[in-house]
Design a protein around this motif. Sequence first.
Motif, PDB file in Angstrom:
ATOM      1  N   GLU A  16     -14.524 -35.262 -37.321  1.00 19.15           N
ATOM      2  CA  GLU A  16     -15.830 -36.251 -37.800  1.00 19.15           C
ATOM      3  C   GLU A  16     -15.441 -37.028 -38.909  1.00 19.15           C
ATOM      4  OE1 GLU A  16     -17.734 -38.523 -37.082  1.00 19.15           O
ATOM      5  OE2 GLU A  16     -18.787 -36.795 -35.690  1.00 19.15           O
ATOM      6  N   LYS A  17     -16.054 -37.976 -39.098  1.00 22.84           N
ATOM      7  CA  LYS A  17     -15.912 -38.766 -40.378  1.00 22.84           C
ATOM      8  C   LYS A  17     -17.123 -38.431 -41.397  1.00 22.84           C
ATOM      9  CE  LYS A  17     -13.343 -42.807 -38.698  1.00 22.84           C
ATOM     10  NZ  LYS A  17     -13.051 -44.128 -38.489  1.00 22.84           N
ATOM     11  N   TYR A  20     -20.240 -40.649 -41.329  1.00 16.76           N
ATOM     12  CA  TYR A  20     -20.856 -40.641 -40.056  1.00 16.76           C
ATOM     13  C   TYR A  20     -21.935 -39.464 -40.460  1.00 16.76           C
ATOM     14  CZ  TYR A  20     -17.419 -44.139 -38.197  1.00 16.76           C
ATOM     15  OH  TYR A  20     -17.073 -45.431 -37.771  1.00 16.76           O
ATOM     16  N   ASN A  23     -24.746 -40.077 -42.805  1.00 14.83           N
ATOM     17  CA  ASN A  23     -25.831 -40.735 -42.104  1.00 14.83           C
ATOM     18  C   ASN A  23     -26.418 -39.958 -40.965  1.00 14.83           C
ATOM     19  OD1 ASN A  23     -24.961 -42.928 -43.817  1.00 14.83           O
ATOM     20  ND2 ASN A  23     -23.689 -43.869 -42.510  1.00 14.83           N
ATOM     21  N   SER A  24     -25.814 -39.281 -40.343  1.00 16.21           N
ATOM     22  CA  SER A  24     -26.643 -38.358 -39.187  1.00 16.21           C
ATOM     23  C   SER A  24     -27.644 -37.663 -39.689  1.00 16.21           C
ATOM     24  CB  SER A  24     -25.427 -37.868 -38.389  1.00 16.21           C
ATOM     25  OG  SER A  24     -26.075 -37.360 -37.252  1.00 16.21           O
ATOM     26  N   ASP A  98     -22.489 -37.953 -35.573  1.00 16.00           N
ATOM     27  CA  ASP A  98     -22.026 -39.389 -35.802  1.00 16.00           C
ATOM     28  C   ASP A  98     -22.768 -40.354 -35.415  1.00 16.00           C
ATOM     29  OD1 ASP A  98     -21.517 -38.936 -33.204  1.00 16.00           O
ATOM     30  OD2 ASP A  98     -19.527 -40.029 -33.205  1.00 16.00           O
ATOM     31  N   ASP A  99     -24.302 -40.037 -35.127  1.00 11.14           N
ATOM     32  CA  ASP A  99     -25.152 -40.898 -34.572  1.00 11.14           C
ATOM     33  C   ASP A  99     -26.374 -41.217 -35.499  1.00 11.14           C
ATOM     34  OD1 ASP A  99     -23.640 -41.266 -32.266  1.00 11.14           O
ATOM     35  OD2 ASP A  99     -24.923 -39.676 -31.141  1.00 11.14           O
ATOM     36  N   TYR A 100     -27.261 -41.757 -34.994  1.00 10.73           N
ATOM     37  CA  TYR A 100     -28.604 -42.236 -35.966  1.00 10.73           C
ATOM     38  C   TYR A 100     -30.028 -42.143 -35.066  1.00 10.73           C
ATOM     39  CZ  TYR A 100     -31.511 -45.038 -38.772  1.00 10.73           C
ATOM     40  OH  TYR A 100     -32.832 -45.325 -39.576  1.00 10.73           O
ATOM     41  N   ASP A 131     -19.738 -49.705 -34.885  1.00  8.81           N
ATOM     42  CA  ASP A 131     -19.518 -49.672 -36.261  1.00  8.81           C
ATOM     43  C   ASP A 131     -20.927 -49.549 -37.047  1.00  8.81           C
ATOM     44  OD1 ASP A 131     -16.980 -50.254 -36.097  1.00  8.81           O
ATOM     45  OD2 ASP A 131     -17.004 -52.152 -35.774  1.00  8.81           O
ATOM     46  N   ASN A 132     -21.869 -50.357 -36.665  1.00  4.39           N
ATOM     47  CA  ASN A 132     -23.277 -50.132 -37.165  1.00  4.39           C
ATOM     48  C   ASN A 132     -24.354 -50.562 -36.285  1.00  4.39           C
ATOM     49  OD1 ASN A 132     -24.516 -53.121 -37.670  1.00  4.39           O
ATOM     50  ND2 ASN A 132     -22.092 -53.155 -38.288  1.00  4.39           N
ATOM     51  N   ARG A 211     -23.007 -43.604 -31.468  1.00  9.62           N
ATOM     52  CA  ARG A 211     -21.830 -44.353 -31.510  1.00  9.62           C
ATOM     53  C   ARG A 211     -20.983 -44.500 -30.698  1.00  9.62           C
ATOM     54  NH1 ARG A 211     -20.303 -45.889 -36.595  1.00  9.62           N
ATOM     55  NH2 ARG A 211     -22.049 -44.533 -37.555  1.00  9.62           N
ATOM     56  N   SER A 213     -17.022 -46.887 -29.499  1.00  9.92           N
ATOM     57  CA  SER A 213     -15.983 -47.513 -29.869  1.00  9.92           C
ATOM     58  C   SER A 213     -15.335 -48.555 -29.017  1.00  9.92           C
ATOM     59  CB  SER A 213     -14.738 -46.665 -30.454  1.00  9.92           C
ATOM     60  OG  SER A 213     -14.307 -45.872 -29.343  1.00  9.92           O
TER      61      SER A 213
END
Length: 274
Positions: A16-17, A20, A23-24, A98-100, A131-132, A211, A213
């Motif tokens: 994982e980044k 990300y 933000n999650s 990594d989501d929102y 990306d966003n 998210r 890609s």
Amino acid sequence: MEKKKYTVLMSVYYKEKPAYLKNSIESMLNQTIPPDEFVIVKDGPLSRDLDDVIEKFIDENPGLFTIIENKINLGLGPALAKGILASRNSLIARMDSDDYSVNTRCERQLNVFEKDPTLEMVGSFEAEFIDNIENVISIHSVPETDTEIRKFMRRRCAVLHPTVMYKKQSVINSGNYQDVHLYEDYDLFARMVLEHNTKTYNIQENLYYIRTSKDFFKRRGGVKYAHTVLKFKWGQYKKGYMSLEDFIISGLGQVIVCLLPNSMRKWFYTTFLR
């Protein structure tokens, strides 16, 4: 139901980044009704940067976080199974690392549970973005009512995993998460809905951003992926979760899609499966 109390359940692994993950977690802490507990399963050793993100949130929110550390990476199913058992609340909201989530997501779901106490699982639509969250490529919709969900579940998963809030005991009564490669969510939800008669509802709005890609559809192609699909859906047929007709349409149909060129597979997903 413990009114207005719920646990957030998230699994994190080393790929994982950190941005990300930050933000999650923030999207869940910023809910209009914030969580009473946040369970994070570290599924194997994490990078120093990922650990730093988690430690900062722990320091800023004393008593909120419950951390489970797996010595090795067990996979999503076994990791979440541990998190389910460790959660202290009767309601649990899933969240990927990594989501929102829209800030009203959990309040909306809590309200649905309050209006109908017989419900055991509530999901929503999700927006797929690159990306966003301003760059949405598709909206993944799912059926609304329990009857529609049961019918749909016999061919495709009718509940979007990271969007759900469910009752802890219902998950446990259905056998909890198991180690089913790529299909730990569908496996659990099929057991819940089709075997244990879990009453389910999907809010007909997007409350979640997932998210993706540029290689999202490429990863859903190839012989290896097709074999995984066929093996899982044959297992669903053998359990009686789908008829032979359902298996042929769903299983063999998805295999054909797996073997299409990537551009055609992308078109099929975004045109027919969303």
